[in-house]
Motif scaffolding. Sequence first.
Motif, PDB file in Angstrom:
ATOM      1  N   LYS A   1      33.996  40.093  21.192  1.00  0.00           N
ATOM      2  CA  LYS A   1      32.763  40.429  20.543  1.00  0.00           C
ATOM      3  C   LYS A   1      32.200  39.068  19.930  1.00  0.00           C
ATOM      4  O   LYS A   1      31.077  39.011  19.848  1.00  0.00           O
ATOM      5  N   GLU A   2      33.205  38.383  19.354  1.00  0.00           N
ATOM      6  CA  GLU A   2      32.858  37.057  18.825  1.00  0.00           C
ATOM      7  C   GLU A   2      33.097  35.985  19.834  1.00  0.00           C
ATOM      8  O   GLU A   2      34.557  35.622  19.905  1.00  0.00           O
ATOM      9  N   GLY A   3      32.314  35.420  20.378  1.00  0.00           N
ATOM     10  CA  GLY A   3      32.469  34.316  21.337  1.00  0.00           C
ATOM     11  C   GLY A   3      32.594  34.525  22.757  1.00  0.00           C
ATOM     12  O   GLY A   3      32.882  33.715  23.655  1.00  0.00           O
ATOM     13  N   GLY A   4      32.613  35.939  23.174  1.00  0.00           N
ATOM     14  CA  GLY A   4      32.707  36.355  24.566  1.00  0.00           C
ATOM     15  C   GLY A   4      34.181  35.932  25.414  1.00  0.00           C
ATOM     16  O   GLY A   4      35.411  36.034  24.531  1.00  0.00           O
ATOM     17  N   ILE A   5      34.057  35.163  26.319  1.00  0.00           N
ATOM     18  CA  ILE A   5      35.476  34.510  26.885  1.00  0.00           C
ATOM     19  C   ILE A   5      35.638  33.148  26.520  1.00  0.00           C
ATOM     20  O   ILE A   5      36.826  32.851  26.803  1.00  0.00           O
ATOM     21  N   ASP A   6      34.693  32.475  25.774  1.00  0.00           N
ATOM     22  CA  ASP A   6      35.004  30.955  25.563  1.00  0.00           C
ATOM     23  C   ASP A   6      36.302  30.850  24.612  1.00  0.00           C
ATOM     24  O   ASP A   6      37.189  29.806  24.926  1.00  0.00           O
ATOM     25  N   PRO A   7      36.462  31.646  23.884  1.00  0.00           N
ATOM     26  CA  PRO A   7      37.760  31.225  22.847  1.00  0.00           C
ATOM     27  C   PRO A   7      39.005  31.147  23.654  1.00  0.00           C
ATOM     28  O   PRO A   7      40.101  30.475  23.583  1.00  0.00           O
ATOM     29  N   TRP A   8      38.924  32.321  24.813  1.00  0.00           N
ATOM     30  CA  TRP A   8      40.213  31.995  25.752  1.00  0.00           C
ATOM     31  C   TRP A   8      40.386  30.818  26.482  1.00  0.00           C
ATOM     32  O   TRP A   8      41.187  30.514  26.889  1.00  0.00           O
ATOM     33  N   TYR A   9      39.245  29.932  26.386  1.00  0.00           N
ATOM     34  CA  TYR A   9      39.577  28.698  27.194  1.00  0.00           C
ATOM     35  C   TYR A   9      39.936  27.644  25.909  1.00  0.00           C
ATOM     36  O   TYR A   9      39.852  26.276  26.549  1.00  0.00           O
ATOM     37  N   GLN A  10      40.215  27.955  24.822  1.00  0.00           N
ATOM     38  CA  GLN A  10      40.724  26.835  23.849  1.00  0.00           C
ATOM     39  C   GLN A  10      41.947  27.007  23.559  1.00  0.00           C
ATOM     40  O   GLN A  10      42.506  27.911  23.007  1.00  0.00           O
ATOM     41  N   TYR A  11      42.689  26.048  23.782  1.00  0.00           N
ATOM     42  CA  TYR A  11      43.937  25.615  23.578  1.00  0.00           C
ATOM     43  C   TYR A  11      44.315  26.274  22.215  1.00  0.00           C
ATOM     44  O   TYR A  11      45.416  26.799  22.075  1.00  0.00           O
ATOM     45  N   LYS A  12      43.936  25.649  21.033  1.00  0.00           N
ATOM     46  CA  LYS A  12      44.145  26.226  19.739  1.00  0.00           C
ATOM     47  C   LYS A  12      43.915  27.561  19.503  1.00  0.00           C
ATOM     48  O   LYS A  12      44.883  28.148  19.051  1.00  0.00           O
ATOM     49  N   PHE A  13      42.853  28.066  20.005  1.00  0.00           N
ATOM     50  CA  PHE A  13      42.963  29.763  19.832  1.00  0.00           C
ATOM     51  C   PHE A  13      43.987  30.465  20.629  1.00  0.00           C
ATOM     52  O   PHE A  13      44.593  31.301  20.043  1.00  0.00           O
ATOM     53  N   ARG A  14      44.397  29.829  21.940  1.00  0.00           N
ATOM     54  CA  ARG A  14      45.446  30.331  22.667  1.00  0.00           C
ATOM     55  C   ARG A  14      46.796  30.673  21.947  1.00  0.00           C
ATOM     56  O   ARG A  14      47.264  31.506  21.746  1.00  0.00           O
ATOM     57  N   TYR A  15      46.907  29.404  21.282  1.00  0.00           N
ATOM     58  CA  TYR A  15      48.271  29.374  20.814  1.00  0.00           C
ATOM     59  C   TYR A  15      48.489  29.865  19.483  1.00  0.00           C
ATOM     60  O   TYR A  15      49.520  30.138  19.201  1.00  0.00           O
ATOM     61  N   GLU A  16      47.349  29.956  18.793  1.00  0.00           N
ATOM     62  CA  GLU A  16      47.252  30.748  17.482  1.00  0.00           C
ATOM     63  C   GLU A  16      47.459  32.142  17.657  1.00  0.00           C
ATOM     64  O   GLU A  16      48.509  32.898  16.988  1.00  0.00           O
ATOM     65  N   MET A  17      47.224  32.668  18.811  1.00  0.00           N
ATOM     66  CA  MET A  17      47.294  33.933  19.185  1.00  0.00           C
ATOM     67  C   MET A  17      48.881  34.091  19.427  1.00  0.00           C
ATOM     68  O   MET A  17      49.431  35.311  19.121  1.00  0.00           O
ATOM     69  N   ALA A  18      49.256  33.431  20.209  1.00  0.00           N
ATOM     70  CA  ALA A  18      50.622  33.518  20.519  1.00  0.00           C
ATOM     71  C   ALA A  18      51.737  33.210  19.281  1.00  0.00           C
ATOM     72  O   ALA A  18      52.388  34.245  19.153  1.00  0.00           O
ATOM     73  N   ASP A  19      51.304  32.441  18.152  1.00  0.00           N
ATOM     74  CA  ASP A  19      52.003  32.373  17.281  1.00  0.00           C
ATOM     75  C   ASP A  19      51.960  33.684  16.166  1.00  0.00           C
ATOM     76  O   ASP A  19      52.926  33.995  15.767  1.00  0.00           O
ATOM     77  N   LYS A  20      50.679  34.150  16.233  1.00  0.00           N
ATOM     78  CA  LYS A  20      50.696  35.378  15.247  1.00  0.00           C
ATOM     79  C   LYS A  20      51.615  36.610  15.996  1.00  0.00           C
ATOM     80  O   LYS A  20      52.290  37.273  15.422  1.00  0.00           O
ATOM     81  N   CYS A  21      51.598  36.636  17.477  1.00  0.00           N
ATOM     82  CA  CYS A  21      52.290  37.742  18.131  1.00  0.00           C
ATOM     83  C   CYS A  21      53.752  37.453  17.846  1.00  0.00           C
ATOM     84  O   CYS A  21      54.621  38.437  17.413  1.00  0.00           O
ATOM     85  N   LEU A  22      54.239  36.169  18.080  1.00  0.00           N
ATOM     86  CA  LEU A  22      55.631  35.761  17.789  1.00  0.00           C
ATOM     87  C   LEU A  22      56.002  36.099  16.052  1.00  0.00           C
ATOM     88  O   LEU A  22      57.155  36.484  15.889  1.00  0.00           O
ATOM     89  N   ASN A  23      55.161  35.973  15.316  1.00  0.00           N
ATOM     90  CA  ASN A  23      55.388  36.305  13.980  1.00  0.00           C
ATOM     91  C   ASN A  23      55.602  37.946  13.666  1.00  0.00           C
ATOM     92  O   ASN A  23      56.415  38.107  12.925  1.00  0.00           O
ATOM     93  N   VAL A  24      54.904  38.575  14.341  1.00  0.00           N
ATOM     94  CA  VAL A  24      55.363  39.956  14.209  1.00  0.00           C
ATOM     95  C   VAL A  24      56.568  40.302  14.983  1.00  0.00           C
ATOM     96  O   VAL A  24      57.473  41.150  14.376  1.00  0.00           O
ATOM     97  N   LEU A  25      56.869  39.553  15.846  1.00  0.00           N
ATOM     98  CA  LEU A  25      58.378  39.875  16.530  1.00  0.00           C
ATOM     99  C   LEU A  25      59.401  39.461  15.417  1.00  0.00           C
ATOM    100  O   LEU A  25      60.599  40.242  15.146  1.00  0.00           O
ATOM    101  N   GLU A  26      59.275  38.246  14.843  1.00  0.00           N
ATOM    102  CA  GLU A  26      59.962  37.744  13.663  1.00  0.00           C
ATOM    103  C   GLU A  26      60.356  38.962  12.634  1.00  0.00           C
ATOM    104  O   GLU A  26      61.352  39.000  11.847  1.00  0.00           O
ATOM    105  N   ARG A  27      59.078  39.526  12.346  1.00  0.00           N
ATOM    106  CA  ARG A  27      59.107  40.711  11.189  1.00  0.00           C
ATOM    107  C   ARG A  27      60.063  41.842  11.485  1.00  0.00           C
ATOM    108  O   ARG A  27      60.834  42.317  10.738  1.00  0.00           O
ATOM    109  N   TYR A  28      60.307  41.884  12.782  1.00  0.00           N
ATOM    110  CA  TYR A  28      61.131  43.112  13.168  1.00  0.00           C
ATOM    111  C   TYR A  28      62.539  42.587  13.752  1.00  0.00           C
ATOM    112  O   TYR A  28      63.585  43.307  13.564  1.00  0.00           O
ATOM    113  N   ALA A  29      62.547  41.379  14.068  1.00  0.00           N
ATOM    114  CA  ALA A  29      63.831  40.697  14.532  1.00  0.00           C
ATOM    115  C   ALA A  29      63.855  39.359  13.876  1.00  0.00           C
ATOM    116  O   ALA A  29      63.450  38.316  14.316  1.00  0.00           O
ATOM    117  N   PRO A  30      64.481  39.546  12.543  1.00  0.00           N
ATOM    118  CA  PRO A  30      64.461  38.324  11.596  1.00  0.00           C
ATOM    119  C   PRO A  30      65.025  36.953  12.194  1.00  0.00           C
ATOM    120  O   PRO A  30      64.798  35.877  11.706  1.00  0.00           O
TER     121      PRO A  30
END
Lengths: 542, 469
Positions: free
Chosen positions: A405-434
Amino acid sequence: METKFDIIIIGAGPNGLQAGAYLSKAGEKVLILERRYECGGGLWTEETTFPGFLHSPHAVYMMMTDFAPVYGDLELEQKYGVHHIHPDLVWTMPFEDGRSLCIYKDIERTCQSIAQFSQKDAETYREFYHFTKKCVDEFIGPATYMPPAGALDQIVLLQKLEFGAEMGEWSEMNAMEIIDSKFENDRVKAMILYLTTHWGVRYDMNALGYLVLLYFNRAHNYQLVKGGSHMVAQALNKVIHENKGLVKNNQRIKRIVIEGGEARGVEMEDGVVYEAGKAIISTIDPQQTFLDLVGEENIDHEPLVNKIKNWDWEAYSLLGVHSALNERPRFSAAAANPDVNNAEIYILGYESLSDLTDYIDTVYDGGIPSKLGFNCCFPSMHDPSLAPEGGCVSQISAMMPHDLKEGGIDPWYQYKFRYEMADKCLNVLERYAPNITSDKVLQTRISTPVDCANMFANMKKGSIKQGMYQPLQMGFLRPHEDCSRHSTPVKNLYLGGSSVYPGGCVIWGPGYLAANRVAEDYNIAKWWSEPEGVRKLKELGF
Amino acid sequence: MTITQFWDRAGKWVPYEVAHGSIFSEDNSSLAFYGYDADPDQTKTAEQIGRISQKDADTWLQWYKKFKEKIEPALYSTIYNPVPENGFDAIETCYSDPALGIEPIWYVKSPIELLRDMFESEELHAHFLRTVYAWSGNQPIDNNAAGLSQFLGNFLFGMFGAVEGGTHDWAHACHKIFLANGGASFTKHEVDQVIIENGKATGVRLTNGSEVAARKLVVSTLSPEQLCFQLVGPEYFEPRTVRRIKHLSRRHIAITWYHWAVNELPHYTASDNNPVMDKCAALNLINKDPEALIREYCWRRLGKLPPELSLMVWSQSFHDKKRAPEGKYIMGSEQFVLSANQMTPLEWRDFKKQHAKDVIQHWQKFAPNMGWDNVIDFDPLTPFDTLRLSNMGPTGTWAVIDNIPSQMGKFRPVPELARHRTPVKNLYATGSAWPFTGCAMFAQGYNCYKIIAEDFDVQKPWEEDGRPF
């Protein structure tokens, strides 16, 4: 250069390879044209992170191994070494309070897990499981490997089955209605809703209830491919070439050659024309097949053209976060149930039903949920050949919009955005598997919805099933009533991909049925026999 | 396998228009070499060199003529035939031709010494040193007798190009022909040992204990060390051969190849004066002073990461639109670093991230748009990652063993194994550690087959009319 073939297949994904394997083994001269450098489509396995860590970044789970004829017909296990792994604990949903829900292969152990949350739900689960098992064993499973019946015919025929009337009633409902009507505990509902809808069944969409029955039952049957998903593609590729078939990679098709209203061949962008003496099977999506390659001027069927023009793509795709870990995760919830550390698939991030529905609603609206949730698995825990000793392959798979909704497909072409998303997901994993702190992550590779669309041309808008599962695009209407039985209004042109009945998710149906249909239409002797379940349904009049 | 069968299944070879070049950090000056397809008489290249030195441009043209007329045919004949049992190979014979004008001292000069003999400008020295470094990573200084081969190796870069759709396409093409002719292949089946009975190879034993019998012969494509110490056992080799194999050099070709997905191609400020630089295929972003590469090499020999980069970058997207989504591009970058076994896995993990930052920082000095905003993603391939292929272990050497003079041609990997036969009857060996050099040039397997054809009654397609080798 060889340019004359009996059958040309467009796309070397699971369905294209499967159709090619059956037909080349039947003695037909088969050519498969594939856009990618590799065969297998979503059946893709690579060391995408650290050396020795084998990831299958797209298709991971095989749900229909007990029904799909391809395994036995082509002797994929005996001759080509395709093996599956089916862990005892298939799904688990750990919660932050240390509790967990578990779906085992074994129904009784599953019910014991549910009973910790609700005794009533456990009993309902057992009863509903046995009902869905009947539905799947005797109808949905075999019907996946036979052409679809029309809606009215199917209603009549279902009455011949003991469970048919009830199945028909459930089929008219949506996932939330079914789950609400059967279960009482909020967390049990959340888990079952996830299991029955995460492949793209909208929870409030009516008339998809039979998919809920199917996915409810199949939750116990998710299997991994030993060595990675690509092992199946390798096996099919070998069958094709052993039988003098030819798969060409890195191909760009300009058009399907139509002469006198009949499909006669395929013209490539470089001008080469491959002639098809018999049939052309397209396993790519219907918009590319009919609008881009055939051209609407060559289709004397306005309703079909209109439907394909208005084809509904999925509202969301998948965000994959693939990591090499230097130790396996240890979940907090394993303190109460040690099995949790050995599950095949984990559902993380959803603590309640509303967490899940809020997530889905946000994604359907093109947003990125503020509270992330996903399923994840660690295949090397069950197949040590996938990682170096001590290491662990990790895969996170989150529902995520292709067009934000914000930015269309462009954010998926930004390294910073992509890996911030990855880090957020890994943080969730850490919450359940410390123990999975950032220093345990050796390397991460992300696969976004836009990456999906770019890697696989038929996954337009990141569509993992070549089109949304909605009532007008399912069953005999997938993609249209005049081509859901795999032939099309264009003579010699057949459909065999996920956009045709029975649909997507590597269930080995479309390619098999397309091969059958071509064999029947061109009097090609079938070397394979009809599956037992299909024969029984036919005896009942299906 | 016929040539037709192969090209029926394989992607085209696409030569680059501007094959290689350099931009120099000191003053942003630049230099480009056109590919031989785009500039068959090399006049455009001579113009480029003439911007720096007309005398050097003339020297280049003289040597290009010699290369095309005499050296190139001899080189192909050498590469695509087994090394001779005795005497000289075709390239050695060619070198002795007085018309080439090779001076005796050139056989023993180091790369930098030879370049200083031939060309007057430092830019040419730095460019040639770095370009051919990509093939060998050999020391540019000291008397390593590598000067002549490395200088002439530069001419091969004029044929620089790419396989349409990616190099894996050619592996697929061979594999498909193999399957169609009754071959069977099995991935994830690791061979532990060759089964030897009465001095003859009769099959292989896998690491899972199962055995596969070979009715005629066994071919190994593993490294010489694996052949000697794992598959067969040193007792089958002469003690001197065992010592030679044990001490093969395999530390020079330790490189990072980072693969970059970018939103737009880099625009080099040097292209404002020399527009061709924006489409240069293999582009060195280096120091004009050739001693910079020498310093880099010395750091590596000390087991230290070089503090300065001598970066080479390229893009297959120039000529192959199949490599990236529309409007997006792929790029590559190369830097020589340490061997895989000189750092721990965790050190490599940290290095991978830091190196990405260093590469972008360096690149952006030459192309301001090549910052992180332009990056979609990258795949960091290091010597450590090269260990995915066990024959390149334990150092992660891309050519399995180094491309140094004592391990080239008829000496590769050691003279007594260079003709692919081994001390075990019916066991043959090939791979990148076999002649002529370590590169994917489809020579090593082909020449091994030629030797097998001498020993067994199999087809000899090279005897067909019209084939030079």
